[in-house]
Write an enzyme that holds these catalytic residues in place. Structure first.
Site, mmCIF file in Angstrom:
data_model
loop_
_atom_site.group_PDB
_atom_site.id
_atom_site.type_symbol
_atom_site.label_atom_id
_atom_site.label_comp_id
_atom_site.label_asym_id
_atom_site.label_seq_id
_atom_site.Cartn_x
_atom_site.Cartn_y
_atom_site.Cartn_z
ATOM 1 N N ARG A 257 0.844 -1.187 0.000
ATOM 2 C CA ARG A 257 0.000 0.000 0.000
ATOM 3 C C ARG A 257 0.882 1.241 0.000
ATOM 4 O O ARG A 257 1.897 1.301 0.695
ATOM 5 C CB ARG A 257 -0.931 0.016 1.225
ATOM 6 C CG ARG A 257 -2.124 -0.919 1.098
ATOM 7 C CD ARG A 257 -3.061 -0.490 -0.015
ATOM 8 N NE ARG A 257 -4.251 -1.322 -0.136
ATOM 9 C CZ ARG A 257 -4.366 -2.360 -0.954
ATOM 10 N NH1 ARG A 257 -3.331 -2.714 -1.698
ATOM 11 N NH2 ARG A 257 -5.493 -3.036 -1.025
ATOM 12 N N GLU A 286 -2.885 7.792 -4.311
ATOM 13 C CA GLU A 286 -3.564 7.215 -5.483
ATOM 14 C C GLU A 286 -4.957 7.812 -5.659
ATOM 15 O O GLU A 286 -5.661 8.042 -4.672
ATOM 16 C CB GLU A 286 -3.699 5.695 -5.314
ATOM 17 C CG GLU A 286 -2.411 4.941 -5.466
ATOM 18 C CD GLU A 286 -2.617 3.435 -5.341
ATOM 19 O OE1 GLU A 286 -3.762 2.969 -5.545
ATOM 20 O OE2 GLU A 286 -1.651 2.733 -5.050
ATOM 21 N N HIS A 304 -0.939 0.519 -9.681
ATOM 22 C CA HIS A 304 -1.561 -0.416 -8.741
ATOM 23 C C HIS A 304 -2.172 -1.594 -9.516
ATOM 24 O O HIS A 304 -3.334 -1.954 -9.333
ATOM 25 C CB HIS A 304 -2.625 0.286 -7.897
ATOM 26 C CG HIS A 304 -2.975 -0.453 -6.643
ATOM 27 N ND1 HIS A 304 -3.486 0.153 -5.526
ATOM 28 C CD2 HIS A 304 -2.883 -1.784 -6.319
ATOM 29 C CE1 HIS A 304 -3.700 -0.738 -4.582
ATOM 30 N NE2 HIS A 304 -3.353 -1.923 -5.041
#
Length: 347
Positions: A257, A286, A304
């Site tokens: 993450r 993000e 991602h």
């Protein structure tokens, strides 16, 4: 009769692959759909009891069924007391308060196992790129510039290395971290170091020749390449002090993450030369990517997508349904992640 079956709330899009299993699920549950409600609409539906007293929630895709935003205490408090399990796609669960779910007696299940292979493959690419500076070469080739092509062609060899013989420090030797370690030892002949909240069994360590570090900073000072493969627990794992403790010339890879890494500190370490390179599938803000990191030829950035493959999506669908059926048939889910907070009396 369908009216006597327990209700299952299906969040998001239609099933795409595991139709036979979904039909089997529908014989055991009355399936109701929220489709892609925004947060306000979803909250109103819960408050008005639109979906009834559902016993389970099923979210088969990570990019649909999440329009209601983070599953925080505000949203969780609106769930009916009948709900006992939430099975969702994806490996991470930073968007859901798994402790708050546990407090209401709800088991939360993720689907990390389904994307393990895809994430591990992407991690190997990022590791390779951090050692060989593939980003520099790819950018030069795509520029269609003769000068940039010659620059990369003539100068990359002097500043890149083969990864074999170097050490890979894995933060989080769970299912995904372990699979990456397997690939890194078998294909790249790297040495494995690892840090985790608990030491792995001896057979696991031996299978990849892993050396355990109880203290993270001790591992950071020894690893040639550090891989972040641990769930987000609410705070940065690699802050300025941790990055400063990394070995000079090391590389930092993140497939977990984005919020686990302090990006300004990472930028500073790369600019100063303290770190040699980085590979990032995930980012702090993000879908925004740090422009300073994106501009660096020694940083590989992805969107991602490490776990994004047809095989992962097929597995997400399947594992979610298996979790729910197993829970109601045996009392145990396949891949729960919040059992440590659940009281036995609520299972």
């Amino acid at each position: 009769m369908s009216s006597t079956k327990p209700i299952l709330l299906h969040l998001g899009g239609d099933i795409r692959w595991n139709h036979d299993l979904y039909r089997q699920l529908s014989t055991k549950f009355t399936i109701k759909r929220s489709h892609s409600m925004d947060r306000a609409t979803f909250k109103a539906a819960l408050q008005s009891h639109q979906f009834g007293d559902f016993v389970a929630m099923y979210r088969p895709f990570w990019n649909t069924g999440g329009e209601m935003g983070n599953w925080d205490k505000e949203l969780i408090a609106l769930l009916p007391r009948s709900c006992k399990i939430y099975a969702s796609a994806g490996a991470g669960f930073d968007w859901v308060d798994t402790c708050a779910l546990a407090e209401r007696g709800i088991v939360y299940c993720n689907a990390a196992a389904a994307c393990t292979e895809s994430v591990a493959d992407a991690a190997i690419w990022l590791i390779l790129s951090s050692f060989r500076k593939f980003t520099w070469s790819a950018r030069a080739a795509r520029s269609c510039s003769v000068e940039q092509f010659k620059d990369a062609n003539q100068n990359i060899a002097a500043v890149t290395h083969n990864p074999n013989g170097f050490s890979l420090g894995v933060i989080g030797l769970g299912r995904i971290g372990y699979r990456i370690a397997q690939k890194a030892t078998a294909a790249l002949e790297m040495k494995i170091l690892y840090n985790d909240i608990r030491r792995m069994p001896e057979d696991i360590e031996k299978s990849v020749g892993a050396k355990f570090f109880e203290n993270l900073d001790d591992m950071l000072g020894e690893a040639d390449c550090v891989l972040v493969a641990t769930p987000f627990a609410g705070d940065k794992l690699m802050g300025p002090q941790n990055i400063a403790r990394m070995k000079h010339g090391a590389r930092l890879i993140n497939i977990a993450r984005g919020k686990l890494i302090d990006e300004p500190a990472l930028v500073a370490a790369l600019q100063s030369g303290h770190l040699y390179a980085a590979g990032l599938d995930v980012h702090f803000d993000e879908p925004l990517v740090n422009p300073k990191l994106a501009a660096m030829d020694n940083v590989e950035v992805l969107c991602h997508t490490a776990g994004a493959s047809v095989e992962s999506h097929v597995g997400f669908e399947k594992l979610g349904m298996q979790n729910i059926m197993s829970f109601f048939e045996t009392g145990s889910a396949v891949s729960p992640v919040n059992l440590q907070w659940l009281k036995t009396s609520k299972l």
